[in-house]
Design a protein around this motif. Sequence first.
Motif, mmCIF file in Angstrom:
data_model
loop_
_atom_site.group_PDB
_atom_site.id
_atom_site.type_symbol
_atom_site.label_atom_id
_atom_site.label_comp_id
_atom_site.label_asym_id
_atom_site.label_seq_id
_atom_site.Cartn_x
_atom_site.Cartn_y
_atom_site.Cartn_z
ATOM 1 N N GLY A 182 7.825 -0.087 4.841
ATOM 2 C CA GLY A 182 7.233 -1.218 5.397
ATOM 3 C C GLY A 182 6.124 -0.769 6.172
ATOM 4 O O GLY A 182 5.677 0.234 6.372
ATOM 5 N N ALA A 183 5.604 -1.933 6.763
ATOM 6 C CA ALA A 183 4.398 -1.595 7.920
ATOM 7 C C ALA A 183 5.023 -1.750 9.330
ATOM 8 O O ALA A 183 5.797 -2.299 9.623
ATOM 9 C CB ALA A 183 3.466 -2.711 7.701
ATOM 10 N N LYS A 184 4.397 -0.788 10.087
ATOM 11 C CA LYS A 184 4.891 -0.822 11.215
ATOM 12 C C LYS A 184 4.215 -1.801 12.356
ATOM 13 O O LYS A 184 4.723 -2.638 13.223
ATOM 14 C CB LYS A 184 4.370 0.550 12.058
ATOM 15 C CG LYS A 184 4.895 0.801 13.630
ATOM 16 C CD LYS A 184 4.561 2.172 13.956
ATOM 17 C CE LYS A 184 5.176 2.512 15.395
ATOM 18 N NZ LYS A 184 4.843 3.668 15.885
ATOM 19 N N ARG A 237 -1.240 0.532 5.096
ATOM 20 C CA ARG A 237 -0.061 0.479 6.103
ATOM 21 C C ARG A 237 1.317 0.780 5.993
ATOM 22 O O ARG A 237 2.166 0.640 6.721
ATOM 23 C CB ARG A 237 -0.303 -1.204 6.643
ATOM 24 C CG ARG A 237 -0.034 -2.202 5.601
ATOM 25 C CD ARG A 237 -0.455 -3.381 6.084
ATOM 26 N NE ARG A 237 -0.002 -4.340 4.889
ATOM 27 C CZ ARG A 237 -0.657 -4.646 4.047
ATOM 28 N NH1 ARG A 237 -1.701 -3.891 3.743
ATOM 29 N NH2 ARG A 237 -0.389 -5.592 2.962
ATOM 30 N N HIS A 238 1.474 1.311 4.729
ATOM 31 C CA HIS A 238 2.675 1.619 4.286
ATOM 32 C C HIS A 238 3.167 3.060 3.827
ATOM 33 O O HIS A 238 1.809 3.739 3.979
ATOM 34 C CB HIS A 238 3.224 0.807 3.213
ATOM 35 C CG HIS A 238 3.026 -0.531 3.181
ATOM 36 N ND1 HIS A 238 1.972 -1.368 2.851
ATOM 37 C CD2 HIS A 238 4.037 -1.541 3.746
ATOM 38 C CE1 HIS A 238 2.348 -2.782 3.107
ATOM 39 N NE2 HIS A 238 3.398 -2.858 3.645
ATOM 40 N N GLY A 275 5.159 2.334 8.507
ATOM 41 C CA GLY A 275 3.595 2.648 9.175
ATOM 42 C C GLY A 275 3.070 3.630 7.850
ATOM 43 O O GLY A 275 3.659 4.101 7.204
ATOM 44 N N ARG A 276 1.856 3.914 8.285
ATOM 45 C CA ARG A 276 1.103 4.844 7.243
ATOM 46 C C ARG A 276 1.413 6.407 7.542
ATOM 47 O O ARG A 276 0.527 7.258 8.112
ATOM 48 C CB ARG A 276 -0.178 4.666 7.280
ATOM 49 C CG ARG A 276 -1.135 5.469 6.097
ATOM 50 C CD ARG A 276 -0.430 4.887 4.693
ATOM 51 N NE ARG A 276 -1.681 5.209 3.605
ATOM 52 C CZ ARG A 276 -1.385 4.538 2.449
ATOM 53 N NH1 ARG A 276 -0.207 3.819 2.334
ATOM 54 N NH2 ARG A 276 -2.186 5.363 1.501
ATOM 55 N N THR A 293 0.803 -1.283 0.011
ATOM 56 C CA THR A 293 0.002 0.080 0.151
ATOM 57 C C THR A 293 1.067 1.241 0.005
ATOM 58 O O THR A 293 0.342 2.319 0.135
ATOM 59 C CB THR A 293 -0.966 0.023 1.236
ATOM 60 O OG1 THR A 293 -0.020 -0.061 2.503
ATOM 61 C CG2 THR A 293 -1.896 -1.301 1.371
ATOM 62 N N ALA A 294 1.999 1.207 -0.142
ATOM 63 C CA ALA A 294 2.990 2.591 -0.362
ATOM 64 C C ALA A 294 2.532 3.137 -1.660
ATOM 65 O O ALA A 294 2.114 2.744 -2.592
ATOM 66 C CB ALA A 294 4.535 1.828 -0.612
ATOM 67 N N VAL A 295 2.695 4.377 -1.541
ATOM 68 C CA VAL A 295 2.317 5.496 -2.565
ATOM 69 C C VAL A 295 3.747 6.213 -2.535
ATOM 70 O O VAL A 295 3.875 6.888 -1.439
ATOM 71 C CB VAL A 295 1.172 6.302 -2.004
ATOM 72 C CG1 VAL A 295 0.850 7.428 -3.332
ATOM 73 C CG2 VAL A 295 -0.159 5.459 -1.954
#
Length: 320
Positions: A242-244, A260-261, A278-279, A226-228
């Motif tokens: 990455g995600a936290k 979440r990214h 994290g987001r 979900t990275a942008v």
Amino acid sequence: MSDEATVSAHLLSAQPNWDLDRVVAGLREARDTWRTAQRRGRDFGGRELPSRSALNEIAAALCGALFPMRLGPADLRQESEDFYVGHTLDAALNSLLAQVRLELKYAAREAPSSPTELELRAVEIVRSFAGQLPAVRRLLDTDVTAAFNGDPAARSVDEVLLCYPGVLAVIHHRLAHQLYRLGVPLIARIVSEIAHSETGIDIHPGATIGESFFIDHGTGVVIGETAVIGNRVRLSQAVTLGAKRFEQDADGNLLKGAPRHPVVEDDVVIYAGATILGRITIGKGSSIGGNIWLTRSVPPGSHVTQANTRQEVINDGAGI
């Protein structure tokens, strides 16, 4: 009979026995146990899932069609480019259609559809994918140019295209992202993982990445689903987006697909070994130093280094 002849005769008479009947039966039992646990029926009609080897060939053919004089066959000449591209795409897209059929059939176990509906959808997915290839090529041109302009060691755009693992990973990502967006995420993931295996760069096909994207060196880069990422962003090796933490439902199962990214805005540079989790948002024009561990958003124009993050920790502690 000589000693040598005796040994040879003994070896011929002592043929190895692998007890294959028992091994084959044991493997069949293991497969049946797995299929039962996964609630899968027995299907004797052919393959159940897309083939990694077939998709490897398809991806290579698509790379050649996108850049025929650089990634196509060694004996190709410019006067034959259109013929080669048309012939290659026809074969690759028909092969891709077969793989899309398999994924849609696999997905239909959970949401049944008629064979006619599945076929129409498969054809539409491949037709839409083919229609996006000119735009993908134009987008990749901006990536190749960004790599050339961003690396003083690069002598030509051709060197960048032929040699840089980051460019190969991005080519695969641009293709995989289209497939992911069109509704065949398993095929998209396989295409991404082919590049991951070759380059050590792990880009999830769900990640959204703007134009003029450059991964320098590249080994160890991880970009989550979900990275942008905005335009003109540059990453060095071993960067993680990455995600936290992973959200769970009431039964403790991981929630799939939630944002979440990180969001990385335009004109950001992230140096080697930085881990961003994290987001959170990295503001436009920011610079994130090497080996930084970052779990909070930073405003546009920020310059985050190990020195200033340590100072923040000291200041925060003094106020306790």
